[in-house]
Design a protein around this motif. Structure first.
Motif, PDB file in Angstrom:
ATOM      1  N   GLY A 339       0.837  -1.211   0.000  1.00 51.42           N
ATOM      2  CA  GLY A 339       0.000   0.000   0.000  1.00 51.42           C
ATOM      3  C   GLY A 339       0.858   1.243   0.000  1.00 51.42           C
ATOM      4  O   GLY A 339       1.961   1.242  -0.537  1.00 51.42           O
ATOM      5  N   ARG A 340       0.385   2.287   0.623  1.00 52.93           N
ATOM      6  CA  ARG A 340       1.137   3.542   0.602  1.00 52.93           C
ATOM      7  C   ARG A 340       1.408   4.102   1.986  1.00 52.93           C
ATOM      8  O   ARG A 340       1.861   5.232   2.120  1.00 52.93           O
ATOM      9  N   MET A 341       1.108   3.375   3.037  1.00 54.81           N
ATOM     10  CA  MET A 341       1.507   3.805   4.374  1.00 54.81           C
ATOM     11  C   MET A 341       1.530   2.591   5.290  1.00 54.81           C
ATOM     12  O   MET A 341       0.855   1.598   5.018  1.00 54.81           O
ATOM     13  N   ASN A 381       2.158  -5.642  -6.254  1.00 57.30           N
ATOM     14  CA  ASN A 381       3.133  -5.862  -7.311  1.00 57.30           C
ATOM     15  C   ASN A 381       4.549  -5.880  -6.726  1.00 57.30           C
ATOM     16  O   ASN A 381       5.139  -6.955  -6.565  1.00 57.30           O
ATOM     17  N   ASP A 382       5.079  -4.712  -6.330  1.00 56.26           N
ATOM     18  CA  ASP A 382       6.462  -4.649  -5.832  1.00 56.26           C
ATOM     19  C   ASP A 382       6.715  -5.625  -4.678  1.00 56.26           C
ATOM     20  O   ASP A 382       7.793  -6.213  -4.592  1.00 56.26           O
ATOM     21  N   ARG A 415      -5.052  -4.329 -13.406  1.00 52.75           N
ATOM     22  CA  ARG A 415      -5.752  -3.875 -14.608  1.00 52.75           C
ATOM     23  C   ARG A 415      -4.948  -4.073 -15.878  1.00 52.75           C
ATOM     24  O   ARG A 415      -5.500  -4.186 -16.960  1.00 52.75           O
ATOM     25  N   SER A 416      -3.605  -4.081 -15.747  1.00 53.39           N
ATOM     26  CA  SER A 416      -2.779  -4.174 -16.953  1.00 53.39           C
ATOM     27  C   SER A 416      -1.490  -4.907 -16.596  1.00 53.39           C
ATOM     28  O   SER A 416      -1.328  -5.370 -15.472  1.00 53.39           O
ATOM     29  N   TYR A 421       4.673   0.848  -7.801  1.00 57.10           N
ATOM     30  CA  TYR A 421       5.246   2.107  -7.299  1.00 57.10           C
ATOM     31  C   TYR A 421       6.709   2.289  -7.709  1.00 57.10           C
ATOM     32  O   TYR A 421       7.130   3.377  -8.096  1.00 57.10           O
ATOM     33  N   ASP A 440     -10.288  -4.473 -12.927  1.00 50.41           N
ATOM     34  CA  ASP A 440     -10.366  -3.844 -11.618  1.00 50.41           C
ATOM     35  C   ASP A 440     -10.513  -4.936 -10.547  1.00 50.41           C
ATOM     36  O   ASP A 440     -11.310  -5.871 -10.722  1.00 50.41           O
TER      37      ASP A 440
HETATM   38  P1  NAP Z   1       2.475  -1.485  -6.078  1.00 50.44           P
HETATM   39  O1  NAP Z   1       3.771  -2.155  -6.300  1.00 50.44           O
HETATM   40  O2  NAP Z   1       2.415  -0.017  -6.156  1.00 50.44           O
HETATM   41  O3  NAP Z   1       1.471  -2.133  -7.117  1.00 50.44           O
HETATM   42  C1  NAP Z   1       0.121  -1.823  -7.083  1.00 50.44           C
HETATM   43  C2  NAP Z   1      -0.516  -2.464  -8.293  1.00 50.44           C
HETATM   44  O4  NAP Z   1      -1.923  -2.276  -8.156  1.00 50.44           O
HETATM   45  C3  NAP Z   1      -0.096  -1.797  -9.583  1.00 50.44           C
HETATM   46  O5  NAP Z   1       0.804  -2.617 -10.287  1.00 50.44           O
HETATM   47  C4  NAP Z   1      -1.425  -1.594 -10.339  1.00 50.44           C
HETATM   48  O6  NAP Z   1      -1.346  -2.265 -11.597  1.00 50.44           O
HETATM   49  C5  NAP Z   1      -2.459  -2.285  -9.468  1.00 50.44           C
HETATM   50  N1  NAP Z   1      -3.727  -1.575  -9.417  1.00 50.44           N
HETATM   51  C6  NAP Z   1      -3.949  -0.246  -9.367  1.00 50.44           C
HETATM   52  N2  NAP Z   1      -5.266   0.023  -9.366  1.00 50.44           N
HETATM   53  C7  NAP Z   1      -5.894  -1.166  -9.426  1.00 50.44           C
HETATM   54  C8  NAP Z   1      -7.249  -1.559  -9.466  1.00 50.44           C
HETATM   55  N3  NAP Z   1      -8.251  -0.673  -9.436  1.00 50.44           N
HETATM   56  N4  NAP Z   1      -7.532  -2.877  -9.524  1.00 50.44           N
HETATM   57  C9  NAP Z   1      -6.536  -3.793  -9.571  1.00 50.44           C
HETATM   58  N5  NAP Z   1      -5.237  -3.480  -9.542  1.00 50.44           N
HETATM   59  C10 NAP Z   1      -4.920  -2.182  -9.470  1.00 50.44           C
HETATM   60  O7  NAP Z   1       1.844  -1.886  -4.673  1.00 50.44           O
HETATM   61  P2  NAP Z   1       2.371  -2.848  -3.523  1.00 50.44           P
HETATM   62  O8  NAP Z   1       2.724  -4.189  -4.058  1.00 50.44           O
HETATM   63  O9  NAP Z   1       1.349  -2.749  -2.443  1.00 50.44           O
HETATM   64  O10 NAP Z   1       3.736  -2.219  -3.061  1.00 50.44           O
HETATM   65  C11 NAP Z   1       3.768  -0.998  -2.383  1.00 50.44           C
HETATM   66  C12 NAP Z   1       4.824  -0.115  -3.008  1.00 50.44           C
HETATM   67  O11 NAP Z   1       4.607   1.216  -2.543  1.00 50.44           O
HETATM   68  C13 NAP Z   1       6.225  -0.500  -2.588  1.00 50.44           C
HETATM   69  O12 NAP Z   1       7.134  -0.195  -3.614  1.00 50.44           O
HETATM   70  C14 NAP Z   1       6.455   0.403  -1.373  1.00 50.44           C
HETATM   71  O13 NAP Z   1       7.808   0.605  -1.073  1.00 50.44           O
HETATM   72  C15 NAP Z   1       5.769   1.678  -1.846  1.00 50.44           C
HETATM   73  N6  NAP Z   1       5.277   2.531  -0.779  1.00 50.44           N
HETATM   74  C16 NAP Z   1       4.805   1.992   0.362  1.00 50.44           C
HETATM   75  C17 NAP Z   1       4.352   2.816   1.371  1.00 50.44           C
HETATM   76  C18 NAP Z   1       3.887   2.185   2.672  1.00 50.44           C
HETATM   77  O14 NAP Z   1       4.113   2.734   3.745  1.00 50.44           O
HETATM   78  N7  NAP Z   1       3.215   1.050   2.618  1.00 50.44           N
HETATM   79  C19 NAP Z   1       4.356   4.218   1.197  1.00 50.44           C
HETATM   80  C20 NAP Z   1       4.825   4.756  -0.022  1.00 50.44           C
HETATM   81  C21 NAP Z   1       5.294   3.872  -1.005  1.00 50.44           C
HETATM   82  P3  NAP Z   1      -2.291  -1.793 -12.797  1.00 50.44           P
HETATM   83  O15 NAP Z   1      -2.044  -0.342 -12.999  1.00 50.44           O
HETATM   84  O16 NAP Z   1      -1.855  -2.633 -13.926  1.00 50.44           O
HETATM   85  O17 NAP Z   1      -3.699  -2.079 -12.387  1.00 50.44           O
END
Ligand code: NAP
Length: 452
Positions: A339-341, A381-382, A415-416, A421, A440
């Motif tokens: 997520g993002r936090m 993803n990541d 979605r794709s 991030y 979605d």
């Molecule tokens: P992510 O790597 O950002 O991947 C999220 C995925 O969600 C994207 O590939 C996107 O692919 C897909 N997505 C977006 N909208 C969607 C929808 N409506 N339906 C289905 N899929 C959707 O997320 P993560 O695996 O959770 O990793 C978190 C990342 O954020 C890490 O790199 C981390 O370091 C960074 N981060 C974390 C925080 C924290 O505190 N947790 C804060 C800031 C940054 P599509 O576009 O193809 O759909």
């Protein structure tokens, strides 16, 4: 009486932090925090002249209304920006109080015959510098998380020079009580806050948000000394220390160190690699996923940022319940930076009433992927990308990941074929045991439920 109320409030805040550290007790923790704040306000009302209470009540009414408005309006996906925005205000408050104290020391009881006390000069200088860094740093973090501003390269030498000038000015101000030095010190700190955060990007943002949280606490604590307010000193220290500990835990989760996160940001970002060549992958439909899930005896659901975007948590809970009725073991795996936090996924799952005992942290569940039938990856993803283990040139190299690739089948809902991030391709999408369910996350999960 005021001191006793402050003491009770401080104990409430400590209990709040302790209880907020576990999902089961977090509501009680929130209540403790509310009571602590109520005692703190009561202490303030008791210690001032009755005629002044109206000023405070008016300020509380204005601030409270804005707070309620923002809390109701902000979407779950925009919470990190909101937190960064609020930190920014704490920093600004610290700067304003330090300025008030510098220009009217007598009002704050911090001056004697020989001018302002040295200890107060230290507190004011530090409070203003840290507050100014927090203010602009959090503001830049807000813009980045909002997506309105991307990272830019700033040489480490520039930041080193500004930091050295701030330290020199701080010493000069403490020795001479020079107001111009104080003003330049604050302006340089404002600039430093921005230049420190501008180059940081990608996977390091969570650590930065929590580090700024820590800064805002230390700034408040420093100002607590100037105001001679014990409660502000204690609460500021609690926020400062908990933010620092959280930053440390996250760095450990990403296999980084705090200096590494802050200082390597000064080097040009390693170009995020996303492969442009089209590689073959297996795409499935909701019916295929329903068939696989029906025949699975154990399923691990891996939520990520995409779940928050599509608000798929309620549909996921429904799917989990159907699978459980079918005799399938269902668990949820949470990566520390999904997520993002921090805690983003936990909050969303709790909102959908997913039982706490079904939710597991990375360390608790990672080895179970090898024995599970299906890893159901929802908009993550990541946090699943094996490049973190296998590719030393990857920007996320060293970050522990959820080893979903070890499951018999991996269902990826997104979605794709786009990146997450960190902006890097995920080899897992093209593996033999992976099925991409493109769409979605909420709509796809609902379609799977229907098909089941
Ligand atoms: P992510 O790597 O950002 O991947 C999220 C995925 O969600 C994207 O590939 C996107 O692919 C897909 N997505 C977006 N909208 C969607 C929808 N409506 N339906 C289905 N899929 C959707 O997320 P993560 O695996 O959770 O990793 C978190 C990342 O954020 C890490 O790199 C981390 O370091 C960074 N981060 C974390 C925080 C924290 O505190 N947790 C804060 C800031 C940054 P599509 O576009 O193809 O759909």
């Amino acid at each position: 009486m005021t001191e006793i109320l402050y003491l009770i409030a401080a104990v409430c805040f400590i209990l709040a932090l302790q209880k907020l550290s576990s999902a089961e007790t977090s509501r009680a923790g929130n209540l403790c925090g509310i009571f602590g704040m109520a005692f703190a306000c009561l202490a303030v009302y008791m210690s001032i002249d009755v005629s002044e209470i109206w000023f405070i009540l008016t300020a509380v009414a204005i601030g409270g209304s804005i707070g309620i408005f923002i809390a109701k309006k902000v979407s779950m996906t925009a919470l990190p920006q909101m937190v960064a925005g609020f930190h920014s205000l704490v920093g600004l408050a610290a700067v304003l109080i330090a300025f008030s104290a510098c220009f009217a020391p007598a009002l704050f009881n911090i001056s004697g015959e020989n001018g302002i006390f040295t200890s107060s000069l230290i507190e004011m200088g530090l409070g203003s510098a840290i507050g100014a860094i927090t203010f602009t740093g959090s503001f830049v973090a807000f813009l980045k998380l909002q997506g309105t501003y991307k990272s830019n390269y700033i040489p480490l030498s520039v930041n080193t020079c500004i930091a050295a000038s701030i330290v020199a000015l701080l010493v000069y101000f403490i020795c001479t009580e020079s107001v111009p030095a104080f003003i330049i010190l604050t302006v340089l700190s404002l600039i430093f806050g921005a230049t420190l955060i501008v180059p940081i990007g990608g996977a390091d943002m969570p650590v930065i948000v929590s580090m700024l949280n820590s800064y805002s606490g230390w700034a408040a604590s420093g100002i607590g000394f100037t105001l001679q307010n014990d409660l502000l000193i204690i609460t500021g220290a609690l926020v400062g220390a908990s933010g620092a500990i959280l930053s440390y835990i996250m760095c450990k989760g990403m296999n980084r160190s705090l200096p590494d996160v802050i200082f390597t940001a000064g080097t040009p970002a390693s170009a995020a690699k996303s492969s442009s060549e089209a590689k073959p992958f297996k795409q499935g439909a909701a019916e295929d996923a329903a068939f696989i899930l029906k025949n699975a005896s154990s399923v691990i659901i891996v939520p990520g940022y995409g779940m928050a975007i599509s608000q798929a948590q309620h549909a996921l809970k429904e799917l989990g319940d159907i699978l459980k009725k079918n005799g399938t073991t269902v668990r949820y795996a949470i990566h520390p930076v999904a997520g993002r936090m921090p805690g983003h996924m936990n909050v969303l799952l709790a909102e959908a009433n997913v039982p706490y005992e079904d939710v597991f942290e990375l360390d608790e569940i990672n080895r179970d992927f090898a024995t599970c039938d299906v890893a159901y990856v929802v908009g993550a993803n990541d946090v699943t990308n094996p490049a973190a283990k296998n590719d030393p040139s990857s920007p996320i190299y060293g970050m522990p990941i959820l080893e979903v690739e070890k499951a018999r089948t991996v269902l990826f809902l997104k979605r794709s074929m786009g990146t997450g991030y960190a902006g890097i391709d995920n080899e897992l999408f093209y593996e033999q045991n992976t099925m991409m369910l493109l769409g979605d996350a909420k709509k796809m999960t609902e379609a799977i439920i229907k098909a089941m």
